[in-house]
Motif scaffolding. Sequence first.
Motif, PDB file in Angstrom:
ATOM      1  N   LYS A   1     -82.245  98.815 -41.842  1.00 35.40           N
ATOM      2  CA  LYS A   1     -82.198 100.128 -41.184  1.00 35.40           C
ATOM      3  C   LYS A   1     -80.788 100.729 -41.210  1.00 35.40           C
ATOM      4  CE  LYS A   1     -86.120  99.293 -38.054  1.00 35.40           C
ATOM      5  NZ  LYS A   1     -87.048 100.288 -38.639  1.00 35.40           N
ATOM      6  N   ARG A   2     -80.064 100.476 -42.314  1.00 31.68           N
ATOM      7  CA  ARG A   2     -78.771 101.115 -42.491  1.00 31.68           C
ATOM      8  C   ARG A   2     -78.967 102.573 -42.886  1.00 31.68           C
ATOM      9  NH1 ARG A   2     -74.767  99.044 -40.135  1.00 31.68           N
ATOM     10  NH2 ARG A   2     -73.234  99.404 -41.770  1.00 31.68           N
ATOM     11  N   ARG A   3     -77.952 103.397 -42.700  1.00 33.25           N
ATOM     12  CA  ARG A   3     -78.108 104.845 -42.869  1.00 33.25           C
ATOM     13  C   ARG A   3     -77.487 105.360 -44.163  1.00 33.25           C
ATOM     14  NH1 ARG A   3     -78.112 107.717 -36.960  1.00 33.25           N
ATOM     15  NH2 ARG A   3     -79.369 106.148 -35.894  1.00 33.25           N
ATOM     16  N   TYR A   4     -77.469 104.547 -45.179  1.00 33.63           N
ATOM     17  CA  TYR A   4     -76.911 104.945 -46.464  1.00 33.63           C
ATOM     18  C   TYR A   4     -77.488 104.016 -47.522  1.00 33.63           C
ATOM     19  CZ  TYR A   4     -74.199 100.881 -45.179  1.00 33.63           C
ATOM     20  OH  TYR A   4     -73.860  99.622 -44.770  1.00 33.63           O
ATOM     21  N   GLN A   5     -77.263 104.356 -48.786  1.00 35.30           N
ATOM     22  CA  GLN A   5     -77.578 103.464 -49.898  1.00 35.30           C
ATOM     23  C   GLN A   5     -76.277 103.107 -50.607  1.00 35.30           C
ATOM     24  OE1 GLN A   5     -80.728 105.570 -52.094  1.00 35.30           O
ATOM     25  NE2 GLN A   5     -82.214 104.284 -50.993  1.00 35.30           N
ATOM     26  N   ARG A   6     -76.384 102.119 -51.486  1.00 36.40           N
ATOM     27  CA  ARG A   6     -75.150 101.583 -52.085  1.00 36.40           C
ATOM     28  C   ARG A   6     -74.421 102.628 -52.923  1.00 36.40           C
ATOM     29  NH1 ARG A   6     -77.162  97.249 -56.688  1.00 36.40           N
ATOM     30  NH2 ARG A   6     -77.768  98.752 -58.274  1.00 36.40           N
ATOM     31  N   GLU A   7     -75.153 103.619 -53.444  1.00 39.07           N
ATOM     32  CA  GLU A   7     -74.510 104.646 -54.259  1.00 39.07           C
ATOM     33  C   GLU A   7     -73.504 105.438 -53.438  1.00 39.07           C
ATOM     34  OE1 GLU A   7     -78.052 103.264 -56.283  1.00 39.07           O
ATOM     35  OE2 GLU A   7     -77.764 104.018 -54.239  1.00 39.07           O
ATOM     36  N   LEU A   8     -73.826 105.746 -52.174  1.00 38.63           N
ATOM     37  CA  LEU A   8     -72.873 106.441 -51.316  1.00 38.63           C
ATOM     38  C   LEU A   8     -71.631 105.586 -51.109  1.00 38.63           C
ATOM     39  CD1 LEU A   8     -73.454 108.546 -48.181  1.00 38.63           C
ATOM     40  CD2 LEU A   8     -71.945 106.574 -47.978  1.00 38.63           C
ATOM     41  N   TYR A   9     -71.833 104.297 -50.881  1.00 39.22           N
ATOM     42  CA  TYR A   9     -70.693 103.397 -50.677  1.00 39.22           C
ATOM     43  C   TYR A   9     -69.804 103.384 -51.924  1.00 39.22           C
ATOM     44  CZ  TYR A   9     -68.219  99.443 -48.620  1.00 39.22           C
ATOM     45  OH  TYR A   9     -67.255  98.632 -48.052  1.00 39.22           O
ATOM     46  N   GLN A  10     -70.437 103.293 -53.084  1.00 38.46           N
ATOM     47  CA  GLN A  10     -69.698 103.289 -54.348  1.00 38.46           C
ATOM     48  C   GLN A  10     -68.876 104.562 -54.501  1.00 38.46           C
ATOM     49  OE1 GLN A  10     -72.299 103.010 -57.783  1.00 38.46           O
ATOM     50  NE2 GLN A  10     -70.881 101.598 -58.779  1.00 38.46           N
ATOM     51  N   ASP A  11     -69.461 105.703 -54.111  1.00 40.29           N
ATOM     52  CA  ASP A  11     -68.747 106.979 -54.194  1.00 40.29           C
ATOM     53  C   ASP A  11     -67.529 106.988 -53.262  1.00 40.29           C
ATOM     54  OD1 ASP A  11     -70.575 107.896 -56.016  1.00 40.29           O
ATOM     55  OD2 ASP A  11     -71.715 109.107 -54.585  1.00 40.29           O
ATOM     56  N   ARG A  12     -67.680 106.442 -52.062  1.00 44.73           N
ATOM     57  CA  ARG A  12     -66.559 106.416 -51.118  1.00 44.73           C
ATOM     58  C   ARG A  12     -65.409 105.572 -51.657  1.00 44.73           C
ATOM     59  NH1 ARG A  12     -69.359 109.975 -49.522  1.00 44.73           N
ATOM     60  NH2 ARG A  12     -70.089 110.315 -47.380  1.00 44.73           N
ATOM     61  N   VAL A  13     -65.729 104.406 -52.207  1.00 45.13           N
ATOM     62  CA  VAL A  13     -64.685 103.544 -52.765  1.00 45.13           C
ATOM     63  C   VAL A  13     -63.995 104.242 -53.936  1.00 45.13           C
ATOM     64  CG1 VAL A  13     -64.255 101.378 -54.008  1.00 45.13           C
ATOM     65  CG2 VAL A  13     -65.740 101.389 -51.992  1.00 45.13           C
ATOM     66  N   ALA A  14     -64.764 104.876 -54.799  1.00 40.43           N
ATOM     67  CA  ALA A  14     -64.180 105.572 -55.952  1.00 40.43           C
ATOM     68  C   ALA A  14     -63.256 106.699 -55.495  1.00 40.43           C
ATOM     69  CB  ALA A  14     -65.297 106.123 -56.843  1.00 40.43           C
ATOM     70  N   LEU A  15     -63.653 107.432 -54.460  1.00 39.75           N
ATOM     71  CA  LEU A  15     -62.811 108.517 -53.959  1.00 39.75           C
ATOM     72  C   LEU A  15     -61.517 107.975 -53.371  1.00 39.75           C
ATOM     73  CD1 LEU A  15     -62.251 111.457 -53.306  1.00 39.75           C
ATOM     74  CD2 LEU A  15     -63.658 111.221 -51.237  1.00 39.75           C
ATOM     75  N   ILE A  16     -61.606 106.915 -52.582  1.00 43.97           N
ATOM     76  CA  ILE A  16     -60.395 106.305 -52.015  1.00 43.97           C
ATOM     77  C   ILE A  16     -59.451 105.885 -53.137  1.00 43.97           C
ATOM     78  CG2 ILE A  16     -59.502 104.311 -50.753  1.00 43.97           C
ATOM     79  CD1 ILE A  16     -62.098 104.446 -49.055  1.00 43.97           C
ATOM     80  N   ARG A  17     -59.991 105.217 -54.148  1.00 44.18           N
ATOM     81  CA  ARG A  17     -59.150 104.751 -55.255  1.00 44.18           C
ATOM     82  C   ARG A  17     -58.513 105.921 -56.012  1.00 44.18           C
ATOM     83  NH1 ARG A  17     -57.537 100.587 -53.755  1.00 44.18           N
ATOM     84  NH2 ARG A  17     -58.887  98.784 -53.471  1.00 44.18           N
ATOM     85  N   SER A  18     -59.206 107.046 -56.091  1.00 41.60           N
ATOM     86  CA  SER A  18     -58.667 108.174 -56.858  1.00 41.60           C
ATOM     87  C   SER A  18     -57.491 108.835 -56.151  1.00 41.60           C
ATOM     88  CB  SER A  18     -59.770 109.204 -57.119  1.00 41.60           C
ATOM     89  OG  SER A  18     -60.157 109.866 -55.923  1.00 41.60           O
TER      90      SER A  18
END
Length: 440
Positions: free
Chosen positions: A274-291
Amino acid sequence: MKKVAFYTLGCKLNFAESSSIARSLEPVGFVRAEFQDNPDLFVINTCSVTEQADKKCKKVVREAKKINPAAAVVIIGCYAQLKPEEIAAIPGVDLVLGANEKFQLPELILPYLDRTVQDLPKLIASEIRYDLDYHASYSVNDRTRTFLKVQDGCDYPCSYCTIPLARGQSRSDSIEKVLGLIEEIAANGVKEIVLTGVNIGDFGIQQGKRVETFFELVQAIEEKSSIERFRISSIEPNLLTPEMISFLATSKRFVPHFHIPLQSCSNAVLRLMKRRYQRELYQDRVALIRSVMPNACIGVDIIVGHPGETPELFLETYQFLNELEISYLHVFPYSERANTYAVDIKPKVDGMQKSERSKMLHILSDKKRHAFYESQLGNMGLVLFEESSENGQMEGFSENYVRVSVPYDPLLINTIQPVRYKSLTDSGEVKGEVMLVVSR
C-alpha cells in the motif's frame, strides 16, 4: 537531585523526544545520568517497528533492575502504546505511559519513587485519537548534531506498519514555532540540525487541516535560520517534489544528503505494501538528484520478505537497486505486526529466505557505499567533527554524509572544517586531511 537514565530504541524521533522529556524532569528535581550511574529512575523509550525491538525492551528492563533494584522503571514509546498490558506484565516495570501520556512524566513520576505509596496505576495509556496533542521535541548534548522533531503521526496506512496505530494521525508544529526552536537550539552552539518526524514530508497539518507545507518550512529555514547546516532525516519519494529538489540543489543551509524510503523495487510488492508510488517515480527522483547534485549521498530503506514477495519479485528489487545510482541501503527483514493488513497476505516468506535476502542486500549496500566513498576521493568537503576519538583518530560527517577520519585535535571538536578526502581506510571510511583549521 535524583538521577534519571534514558535508554532509547528506534528512530531519531525517539531520541529527540527522550531528550526533551529528560529536560522536562529537571524542574521536579532530576539530573540526567548514564545507565550505569545507579539512577533513581530508568526511562526506556521503545520502538515497535520489528519484533527485535520488542525483545530489546525486555532485556533493557532486566539490566536496569540489576543495576538498581530499587529504581523505578518507566516504559514509553510506540511499543508502550501498542502493547501496554504486555509491557506492564514484565517483571520490574513500574509504569507504562502511552503516546500522549509520556509527556506528562514530570507530573506523574514522584509517587512511583516512594515505595511506601500503595495502589499506584501501572498503566496510563489512552487510545490513539485523531486529535492527539503535538509536543515539540529536540535533542541537546546527546550528539554533535541535534534532532529536531517537526512532525508526528502518519496518515499512510502501509500494510506492514503499526506507526499510525502507535502515534496517531499526522500533525505538526507551525513554521513560526519551528523557527523559534531553531534559534533556541542555536544558543547551545549546535552546528547542524536534523529535521525529523514520522512522515516529515507531510508537515503542515494542524488540528486536522493542512495550513502549511514542508517545502514552505524548508524555504523559511533557508531564509531566516542562523544555524549553518540542516539535514532532512527521511522523506517519502512522492513527497520529495522536483521543485523541492531543485531548491535544495542551490541551498546554502540544506546539505546534499537524502534518505528516501523505497521498501521494494517490485511494483507488485509496492501495491501489496500500500505504498503511494511505483518504482518509476523513485527512479525519476534519483535521476533528478544526480543531475543537479552529482555528489549527493542517497540512502534507501528496503524491506525484504514482505508477504507476497516471491523469489522472482525479490530479484526485481535486487537488480533494480544494483543499477540505481544510490549510496547505501538500510535493510529490514519483514516482521509481522498484529492489526496490520500484511498479516492476511499470502504467501508468507520463511525466516531462512528473509535472512538470505537480507544478507544479499547488506553485501550490495557495502559495495554501494564503497563505490560512493571511492568516487569522493580527491574532493574537498566540509566536515563536522565529533568529540569521540579512537587510536589517535577523530571522525565526523561531511555535508554529503561521508564519514571522515583525521588525526585527533581537540580544537576540531564541534567545528566544521574544510577537508580533502585522501584515501580509504581498511574499515572502509575516508581518511582526510584538514586543509585549514577555521573557527566555525
